[in-house]
Scaffold this motif. Sequence first.
Motif, mmCIF file in Angstrom:
data_model
loop_
_atom_site.group_PDB
_atom_site.id
_atom_site.type_symbol
_atom_site.label_atom_id
_atom_site.label_comp_id
_atom_site.label_asym_id
_atom_site.label_seq_id
_atom_site.Cartn_x
_atom_site.Cartn_y
_atom_site.Cartn_z
ATOM 1 N N LEU A 112 10.745 8.330 -7.295
ATOM 2 C CA LEU A 112 12.182 8.119 -7.194
ATOM 3 C C LEU A 112 12.882 9.086 -8.137
ATOM 4 O O LEU A 112 12.329 9.488 -9.162
ATOM 5 C CB LEU A 112 12.553 6.685 -7.571
ATOM 6 N N ARG A 113 14.131 9.463 -7.802
ATOM 7 C CA ARG A 113 14.926 10.316 -8.666
ATOM 8 C C ARG A 113 16.298 9.696 -8.858
ATOM 9 O O ARG A 113 17.003 9.523 -7.877
ATOM 10 C CB ARG A 113 15.058 11.744 -8.094
ATOM 11 N N GLU A 143 1.198 9.437 -4.915
ATOM 12 C CA GLU A 143 0.943 8.040 -5.252
ATOM 13 C C GLU A 143 2.113 7.450 -6.042
ATOM 14 O O GLU A 143 2.158 7.526 -7.262
ATOM 15 C CB GLU A 143 -0.356 7.914 -6.048
ATOM 16 N N MET A 144 3.035 6.815 -5.342
ATOM 17 C CA MET A 144 4.254 6.268 -5.955
ATOM 18 C C MET A 144 4.056 4.827 -6.405
ATOM 19 O O MET A 144 4.920 3.956 -6.225
ATOM 20 C CB MET A 144 5.434 6.367 -4.991
ATOM 21 N N VAL A 181 0.845 -1.206 0.000
ATOM 22 C CA VAL A 181 0.000 0.000 0.000
ATOM 23 C C VAL A 181 0.871 1.244 0.000
ATOM 24 O O VAL A 181 1.988 1.246 0.510
ATOM 25 C CB VAL A 181 -0.967 0.043 1.204
ATOM 26 N N GLY A 182 0.338 2.307 -0.556
ATOM 27 C CA GLY A 182 1.020 3.598 -0.547
ATOM 28 C C GLY A 182 0.265 4.617 -1.390
ATOM 29 O O GLY A 182 -0.498 4.219 -2.272
ATOM 30 N N PRO A 183 0.421 5.870 -1.094
ATOM 31 C CA PRO A 183 1.236 6.420 -0.011
ATOM 32 C C PRO A 183 0.482 6.393 1.318
ATOM 33 O O PRO A 183 -0.705 6.710 1.372
ATOM 34 C CB PRO A 183 1.477 7.854 -0.461
ATOM 35 N N ARG A 184 1.173 6.029 2.355
ATOM 36 C CA ARG A 184 0.616 5.993 3.715
ATOM 37 C C ARG A 184 1.590 6.746 4.603
ATOM 38 O O ARG A 184 2.792 6.493 4.568
ATOM 39 C CB ARG A 184 0.445 4.545 4.176
ATOM 40 N N ARG A 211 6.079 11.619 6.743
ATOM 41 C CA ARG A 211 6.609 11.224 5.446
ATOM 42 C C ARG A 211 5.662 10.219 4.803
ATOM 43 O O ARG A 211 5.103 9.359 5.477
ATOM 44 C CB ARG A 211 8.005 10.609 5.616
ATOM 45 N N GLU A 212 5.489 10.321 3.488
ATOM 46 C CA GLU A 212 4.590 9.434 2.776
ATOM 47 C C GLU A 212 5.381 8.260 2.216
ATOM 48 O O GLU A 212 6.345 8.443 1.474
ATOM 49 C CB GLU A 212 3.859 10.200 1.664
ATOM 50 N N ARG A 213 4.951 7.050 2.577
ATOM 51 C CA ARG A 213 5.718 5.849 2.263
ATOM 52 C C ARG A 213 4.879 4.837 1.482
ATOM 53 O O ARG A 213 3.655 4.805 1.592
ATOM 54 C CB ARG A 213 6.194 5.161 3.552
#
Length: 247
Positions: free
Chosen positions: A148-149, A85-86, A44-47, A53-55
């Motif tokens: 991500l970067r 939303e990653m 699940v994510g983002p939580r 911080r959103e993980r």
Amino acid sequence: DTDILFIVDWSGSMDDEIAAVRSALNRFASQFQDEGKLQWGLVVGPRSDDMGRERVYLISDIAPFEDFLSAFAALNSDRMDTSTEMLRDALYLSVKDISSSANFDVSVADWCCNTASTPSKDEFKINWRENVDKIVVVFSDEPDQSWLRPQVEPEVITDTLTGITRFKLYTFITSYNSGNWAHWANQTGGTEFELTWNQNQMYENLMSIIDEACLGPSEEEQAQYEPQDAVFYTASYHYNYQLRLCF
């Protein structure tokens, strides 16, 4: 045998849809007799975490249905005040180890914009079983995004999915905001469903995925990964959820 991984958008706008998924799974649980053929996982994510911080979280690795459902239920509906939303990253992290063409180097990338993952991106791994069919089911009301970067570009996902055998992606998405989700589902022979808060419709759509898993691969799919001299016998045509039988 099939491993099924759910990747769920955990942002606040998904509250009603997540409730529909829970309802469908609970309804399925009342009829499902787990004999080890189907194993389940949950990302699940983002939580949000305690620091805001959103993980993206690996909540349940591949496990029996009862363990998966308990982990899902324990989440309740908390920590949904999120917006990054990653899930493109989540998909890549979840399948990179079973693809022969996953060429994005996670070790040189960093999470940006107050995002992260648990476990860390370098330790994020789904323990897919060997020699089983594999299914990922994505639920989201947003297009695919990478936080991500450098980014996990859409082409990376396309290439990565090409390198996975015995795999299908199913997506529950909004038609007006689908991004690349539908394309990737079609690429793998999966299906795109309209994301809905209607619990009956969600149940029927989820059961159609289980039904297909029960039926097994088509002759064309069998030819891709089975010995040419193998002999197959038609064992089932349909799954009866009340009787828990393929026939």
